[in-house]
Write a protein that holds these residues in place. Structure first.
Motif, PDB file in Angstrom:
ATOM      1  N   PHE A 162      31.628  46.624  36.837  1.00  0.00           N
ATOM      2  CA  PHE A 162      32.807  45.759  36.703  1.00  0.00           C
ATOM      3  C   PHE A 162      32.924  44.698  37.781  1.00  0.00           C
ATOM      4  CE2 PHE A 162      33.793  49.842  34.744  1.00  0.00           C
ATOM      5  CZ  PHE A 162      33.942  49.405  33.434  1.00  0.00           C
ATOM      6  N   ASN A 163      33.315  43.510  37.344  1.00  0.00           N
ATOM      7  CA  ASN A 163      33.618  42.428  38.268  1.00  0.00           C
ATOM      8  C   ASN A 163      35.091  42.448  38.655  1.00  0.00           C
ATOM      9  OD1 ASN A 163      31.441  41.217  36.084  1.00  0.00           O
ATOM     10  ND2 ASN A 163      30.939  40.834  38.239  1.00  0.00           N
ATOM     11  N   ILE A 164      35.916  43.032  37.802  1.00  0.00           N
ATOM     12  CA  ILE A 164      37.348  43.140  38.119  1.00  0.00           C
ATOM     13  C   ILE A 164      37.949  44.297  37.318  1.00  0.00           C
ATOM     14  CG2 ILE A 164      38.197  41.516  36.352  1.00  0.00           C
ATOM     15  CD1 ILE A 164      39.973  40.352  38.769  1.00  0.00           C
ATOM     16  N   VAL A 165      38.967  44.924  37.911  1.00  0.00           N
ATOM     17  CA  VAL A 165      39.604  46.090  37.298  1.00  0.00           C
ATOM     18  C   VAL A 165      41.114  45.850  37.265  1.00  0.00           C
ATOM     19  CG1 VAL A 165      40.088  48.570  37.577  1.00  0.00           C
ATOM     20  CG2 VAL A 165      37.807  47.673  38.172  1.00  0.00           C
ATOM     21  N   PHE A 166      41.705  45.943  36.077  1.00  0.00           N
ATOM     22  CA  PHE A 166      43.158  45.807  35.962  1.00  0.00           C
ATOM     23  C   PHE A 166      43.768  47.145  35.558  1.00  0.00           C
ATOM     24  CE2 PHE A 166      41.657  41.446  35.120  1.00  0.00           C
ATOM     25  CZ  PHE A 166      42.362  40.794  36.124  1.00  0.00           C
TER      26      PHE A 166
ATOM     27  N   VAL B 252      40.573  45.607  42.432  1.00  0.00           N
ATOM     28  CA  VAL B 252      41.525  46.398  41.643  1.00  0.00           C
ATOM     29  C   VAL B 252      42.919  45.759  41.716  1.00  0.00           C
ATOM     30  CG1 VAL B 252      42.624  48.653  41.362  1.00  0.00           C
ATOM     31  CG2 VAL B 252      40.227  48.517  42.094  1.00  0.00           C
ATOM     32  N   HIS B 253      43.456  45.428  40.544  1.00  0.00           N
ATOM     33  CA  HIS B 253      44.765  44.764  40.494  1.00  0.00           C
ATOM     34  C   HIS B 253      45.698  45.489  39.527  1.00  0.00           C
ATOM     35  CE1 HIS B 253      42.997  41.267  42.523  1.00  0.00           C
ATOM     36  NE2 HIS B 253      41.937  41.525  41.776  1.00  0.00           N
ATOM     37  N   GLN B 254      46.965  45.613  39.932  1.00  0.00           N
ATOM     38  CA  GLN B 254      47.951  46.188  39.024  1.00  0.00           C
ATOM     39  C   GLN B 254      48.653  45.055  38.283  1.00  0.00           C
ATOM     40  OE1 GLN B 254      49.960  49.857  40.235  1.00  0.00           O
ATOM     41  NE2 GLN B 254      49.649  49.164  42.348  1.00  0.00           N
TER      42      GLN B 254
END
Ligand code: DAT
Length: 171
Positions: free
Chosen positions: A89-93, A141-143
């Motif tokens: 993954f390049n980004i995780v939401f 990691v972003h919420q």
């Protein structure tokens, strides 16, 4: 042109599928729902009597997805994330929903009391957020709040902007 891989995770009912499908139709990235993939391929290794659901065969799921993930351009949706390779993954939401709203969504899905309570607790204790924070670099990691249609629209716009920037930076 290379495209990024995006993980959408969070408690069942927070809106991963809704967001993932909409993003896919607006960006052309491929949406994959891991629950559906497991069902189609019967990627299970038994049955959990307590939770009344099949147990995911995580190794077979990872094997099944490996080629696509290596290629890139995938939006992956699952209510767990610690068994996916970090490099995917390049980004995780991590989508987050207020308890009252989540309760209503899961109730209208017909969840029985124990399953309802377990999932509400999962959200209260931010179980999936912590799992994501432990499994991936904190910076990726972003919420995201996922309570209202306005949240949905804002999340879509933000993620599309992030994708466009990623494409510029990496191609
Ligand atoms: P998940 O895939 O995380 O289980 P879903 O996408 O199926 O969740 O959404 C569950 C329900 O909530 C569904 O009826 C659509 C609704 N929903 C999703 N995102 C929402 C949002 N931002 N605002 C209001 N309702 C939303």
């Amino acid at each position: 042109m290379r495209s990024p891989n995006i993980l959408l995770t969070g408690t069942p009912g927070v809106g991963k599928t809704t967001l993932g499908k909409e993003l896919s139709s607006r960006t052309g990235l491929e949406y994959i729902n891991v629950g559906d993939l497991a069902k189609e391929g019967n990627l299970y290794e038994g049955y959990d009597e307590e939770y009344d659901c099949p147990i995911l065969d995580e190794d077979r799921v990872v094997d099944e997805l490996e080629d696509k993930m290596t290629e890139g351009g995938v939006i992956l949706d699952y209510h767990g994330c610690d068994f996916f390779p970090e490099r995917w993954f390049n980004i995780v939401f991590v989508l987050r929903t207020d308890n009252g709203l989540l309760y209503e969504r899961l109730e209208s899905r017909g969840y029985k009391e124990k399953k309802l309570q377990d999932n509400i607790q999962c959200e209260i204790f931010q179980t999936i957020y912590e799992e994501a924070a432990e499994s991936y670099q904190k910076e990726i990691v972003h919420q995201l709040p996922s309570n209202t249609p306005e949240d949905l629209e804002q999340n879509i716009e933000q993620i599309i902007q992030w994708i466009q920037q990623w494409l510029k930076d990496n191609n």
